[in-house]
Design a protein around this motif. Structure first.
Motif, PDB file in Angstrom:
ATOM      1  N   GLY A  62       0.802  -1.214   0.000  1.00 14.67           N
ATOM      2  CA  GLY A  62       0.000   0.000   0.000  1.00 14.67           C
ATOM      3  C   GLY A  62       0.837   1.267   0.000  1.00 14.67           C
ATOM      4  N   LEU A  63       1.844   1.314   0.862  1.00 12.08           N
ATOM      5  CA  LEU A  63       2.685   2.516   0.940  1.00 12.08           C
ATOM      6  C   LEU A  63       3.470   2.730  -0.349  1.00 12.08           C
ATOM      7  CD1 LEU A  63       4.113   2.387   4.589  1.00 12.08           C
ATOM      8  CD2 LEU A  63       2.359   3.918   3.669  1.00 12.08           C
ATOM      9  N   THR A  64       4.028   1.654  -0.905  1.00 11.60           N
ATOM     10  CA  THR A  64       4.798   1.785  -2.143  1.00 11.60           C
ATOM     11  C   THR A  64       3.920   2.292  -3.275  1.00 11.60           C
ATOM     12  OG1 THR A  64       6.290   0.004  -1.473  1.00 11.60           O
ATOM     13  CG2 THR A  64       6.243   0.563  -3.809  1.00 11.60           C
ATOM     14  N   LEU A  65       2.701   1.773  -3.366  1.00 10.15           N
ATOM     15  CA  LEU A  65       1.786   2.238  -4.406  1.00 10.15           C
ATOM     16  C   LEU A  65       1.478   3.719  -4.235  1.00 10.15           C
ATOM     17  CD1 LEU A  65      -0.146   1.749  -6.781  1.00 10.15           C
ATOM     18  CD2 LEU A  65      -1.904   1.169  -5.092  1.00 10.15           C
ATOM     19  N   CYS A  66       1.175   4.142  -3.016  1.00 10.17           N
ATOM     20  CA  CYS A  66       0.848   5.551  -2.771  1.00 10.17           C
ATOM     21  C   CYS A  66       2.013   6.458  -3.146  1.00 10.17           C
ATOM     22  CB  CYS A  66       0.461   5.752  -1.305  1.00 10.17           C
ATOM     23  SG  CYS A  66      -1.113   5.005  -0.840  1.00 10.17           S
ATOM     24  N   VAL A  67       3.222   6.070  -2.761  1.00 10.28           N
ATOM     25  CA  VAL A  67       4.398   6.887  -3.093  1.00 10.28           C
ATOM     26  C   VAL A  67       4.622   6.906  -4.601  1.00 10.28           C
ATOM     27  CG1 VAL A  67       6.892   7.121  -2.820  1.00 10.28           C
ATOM     28  CG2 VAL A  67       5.475   6.512  -0.852  1.00 10.28           C
ATOM     29  N   ALA A  68       4.488   5.746  -5.260  1.00  9.51           N
ATOM     30  CA  ALA A  68       4.699   5.679  -6.711  1.00  9.51           C
ATOM     31  C   ALA A  68       3.702   6.568  -7.447  1.00  9.51           C
ATOM     32  CB  ALA A  68       4.576   4.232  -7.195  1.00  9.51           C
ATOM     33  N   LEU A  69       2.427   6.482  -7.070  1.00 10.49           N
ATOM     34  CA  LEU A  69       1.414   7.309  -7.728  1.00 10.49           C
ATOM     35  C   LEU A  69       1.653   8.788  -7.451  1.00 10.49           C
ATOM     36  CD1 LEU A  69      -1.848   5.229  -7.109  1.00 10.49           C
ATOM     37  CD2 LEU A  69      -0.462   5.362  -9.183  1.00 10.49           C
ATOM     38  N   GLY A  70       1.959   9.124  -6.196  1.00 10.06           N
ATOM     39  CA  GLY A  70       2.224  10.520  -5.875  1.00 10.06           C
ATOM     40  C   GLY A  70       3.417  11.066  -6.626  1.00 10.06           C
ATOM     41  N   LEU A  93      19.437   8.558  -6.021  1.00 15.49           N
ATOM     42  CA  LEU A  93      19.088   8.698  -4.607  1.00 15.49           C
ATOM     43  C   LEU A  93      18.357   7.463  -4.098  1.00 15.49           C
ATOM     44  CD1 LEU A  93      17.943  12.442  -4.550  1.00 15.49           C
ATOM     45  CD2 LEU A  93      20.116  11.483  -3.743  1.00 15.49           C
ATOM     46  N   VAL A  94      17.509   6.891  -4.928  1.00 18.61           N
ATOM     47  CA  VAL A  94      16.788   5.667  -4.546  1.00 18.61           C
ATOM     48  C   VAL A  94      17.768   4.525  -4.316  1.00 18.61           C
ATOM     49  CG1 VAL A  94      15.226   3.873  -5.414  1.00 18.61           C
ATOM     50  CG2 VAL A  94      14.606   6.284  -5.631  1.00 18.61           C
ATOM     51  N   VAL A  95      18.734   4.368  -5.215  1.00 18.37           N
ATOM     52  CA  VAL A  95      19.710   3.281  -5.081  1.00 18.37           C
ATOM     53  C   VAL A  95      20.546   3.463  -3.819  1.00 18.37           C
ATOM     54  CG1 VAL A  95      21.725   2.178  -6.144  1.00 18.37           C
ATOM     55  CG2 VAL A  95      19.765   2.831  -7.557  1.00 18.37           C
ATOM     56  N   VAL A  96      20.944   4.683  -3.516  1.00 15.23           N
ATOM     57  CA  VAL A  96      21.705   4.940  -2.284  1.00 15.23           C
ATOM     58  C   VAL A  96      20.869   4.574  -1.060  1.00 15.23           C
ATOM     59  CG1 VAL A  96      22.728   6.747  -0.844  1.00 15.23           C
ATOM     60  CG2 VAL A  96      23.168   6.710  -3.310  1.00 15.23           C
ATOM     61  N   ILE A 123       9.208   4.428   0.536  1.00 14.20           N
ATOM     62  CA  ILE A 123       9.485   5.721  -0.101  1.00 14.20           C
ATOM     63  C   ILE A 123      10.457   5.528  -1.263  1.00 14.20           C
ATOM     64  CG2 ILE A 123      10.460   8.020   0.254  1.00 14.20           C
ATOM     65  CD1 ILE A 123       9.546   7.813   3.177  1.00 14.20           C
ATOM     66  N   GLY A 124      11.542   4.800  -1.011  1.00 15.59           N
ATOM     67  CA  GLY A 124      12.516   4.564  -2.065  1.00 15.59           C
ATOM     68  C   GLY A 124      11.963   3.726  -3.204  1.00 15.59           C
ATOM     69  N   LEU A 125      11.282   2.643  -2.863  1.00 16.65           N
ATOM     70  CA  LEU A 125      10.748   1.755  -3.895  1.00 16.65           C
ATOM     71  C   LEU A 125       9.680   2.451  -4.730  1.00 16.65           C
ATOM     72  CD1 LEU A 125      10.525  -1.504  -1.754  1.00 16.65           C
ATOM     73  CD2 LEU A 125      12.189  -1.016  -3.555  1.00 16.65           C
ATOM     74  N   GLY A 126       8.815   3.228  -4.072  1.00 19.51           N
ATOM     75  CA  GLY A 126       7.774   3.945  -4.802  1.00 19.51           C
ATOM     76  C   GLY A 126       8.342   5.015  -5.713  1.00 19.51           C
TER      77      GLY A 126
END
Length: 424
Positions: A62-70, A93-96, A123-126
């Motif tokens: 759920g959190l990954t989806l919300c971050v990805a869409l946002g 930044l995501v990879v770090v 947050i990173g995955l999204g």
């Protein structure tokens, strides 16, 4: 400072290599460390019940989806979708962030720490979904997207099948950090240090052979919904990811299938599965540019319906006998084909202006939400001791239902002859 664009044939090839390396590494990470490693961390290391692990995986989805869409919508609104440098820097930044989280994950010892890790990782995955997949229009020519998707799929599944037979969080972290630490450093340098190579790659989406996908009908529209075809693809790809994880996690935990497939102690079995993944991906990459949407979606559900029916028949008729190698090989073929489709399809519904939003929707909903919701449901069904045959029967029923939907799509007439499925 603006660098002169280098006129060299190796720059586009460097871009292709960069995309294949980043996408295959990211998919391998999600296949192994996230989907399997976190379950091992919760069950073996922390001793959490299946219900608690299921809730944790649902939170991750759920959190990954919300971050990805946002992130996708913000990038679309600010026109970062068209800016190669912004996407590359976000990806760096995501990879770090994920490298640091991977290093600390084996040391987590309680549920509160796990939930905190999941929150930060989401947050990173999204953010990684629109930034990584958004690079497709910059780095991959439209007519080569099937071949590049096949290369990504092969590079992810071959090592996942051959070198990851001991599914423990410590092993996953040790394996991945050898790759992630130098990759993070190199990507940061590439993204933040000005160079003529990045300047050249940043302009590629303006070339005719890049940018606009082959399923785009209204090339100048960037604010409206991608269209009915995108909606159907979204629903059906959600279905195939959902039934894949729902069945796979139960299959690999069932002793009669472990020894003859993904947990086999025989290297030849693991190599057979890995090579089958590669051959199926190559076939899918060759056929992808030649087929329309209906055929592309229809054949993956035909294979999945056959695959799930195969396991159901074995579970109902001869559950005491070891499974033949043909069963996991057929499963590998189906998985590789739909994975190739997932890496190429969403960009082909997009333009440089819409790719961040469209890939956030496509990959976020069909990939992340479907995979980890079904992971959560599979763990919960195991916790309530749903019999294995009943579990697979439910998976097969969903698969056959979705296949029926695709058959109906074949039978429905295409009333707008000007919008043929195979049009580039």
């Amino acid at each position: 400072m603006r660098f002169p664009v280098p006129e060299s044939v190796w720059v586009p090839w460097f871009g292709l290599g960069l995309f294949v390396a980043a996408a295959s590494a990211g998919y391998f990470y999600n296949l192994t460390f996230v989907q399997l490693g976190l379950v091992d961390l919760g069950a073996r290391v922390m001793g959490l019940s299946e219900e608690r692990i299921a809730r944790a995986m649902a939170l991750l989805a759920g959190l990954t989806l919300c971050v990805a869409l946002g992130a996708g919508l913000v990038m679309h609104h600010l026109r970062w979708s068209e800016d190669f440098r912004v996407k590359l820097r976000l990806l760096a930044l995501v990879v770090v962030l994920q490298t640091a989280l991977t290093a600390v994950a084996p040391f987590l010892r309680n549920e509160a720490e796990l939930l905190g890790w999941i929150t930060v990782a989401s947050i990173g995955l999204g953010l990684g979904v629109p930034s990584l997949f958004g690079l497709t229009c910059d780095l991959v020519p439209t007519r080569h997207r099937g071949a590049v998707a096949a290369a990504v799929t092969s590079a992810a599944f071959l090592p996942a099948a051959v070198f990851s037979s001991d599914w423990r969080i410590e092993q996953f972290a040790a394996q991945l950090l050898w790759l992630m630490v130098p990759s993070a450093v190199a990507l940061v340098v590439l993204a933040f240090a000005p160079s003529p190579v990045t300047a050249a790659l940043a302009d590629q989406h303006r070339l005719p052979r890049y940018g606009t996908g082959r399923f785009v009908r209204h090339r100048v529209r960037s604010r409206g919904w991608p269209g009915r075809g995108f909606t159907l693809a979204l629903v059906l790809m959600f279905g195939v990811y959902f039934i894949d994880s729902l069945g796979f996690l139960r299959i690999v935990d069932t002793p009669v299938y472990i020894g003859s497939a993904w947990h086999s102690s025989d290297p030849s079995t693991l190599w057979a599965i890995g090579i089958t993944h590669v051959l199926a991906a190559v076939l899918a990459g060759i056929l992808y540019p030649a087929l329309g949407r209906r055929v592309l979606l229809g054949w993956i559900f035909a294979l999945f319906a056959l695959t799930q029916l195969n396991y159901v028949l074995h579970a109902l008729t001869t559950p005491e006998l070891p499974a033949t190698l043909g069963m996991p090989l057929l499963y590998a073929v189906a998985v590789s084909i739909y994975t190739v489709l997932n890496f190429a399809l969403w960009a082909d519904f997009s333009t440089p202006a819409t790719i961040a939003r469209n890939t956030a929707l496509g990959v976020g909903v069909s990939g992340w939400l479907a995979t980890f919701l079904s992971t959560s449901l599979s763990i919960w069904w195991t916790a309530v001791e749903l019999p294995f045959a009943e579990h697979l029967r439910a998976v097969a029923a969903v698969s056959l239902l979705l296949f029926t939907v695709t058959v109906l799509l074949f039978l429905l007439p295409d009333r707008q002859q000007a919008e043929k499925e195979e049009t580039a």
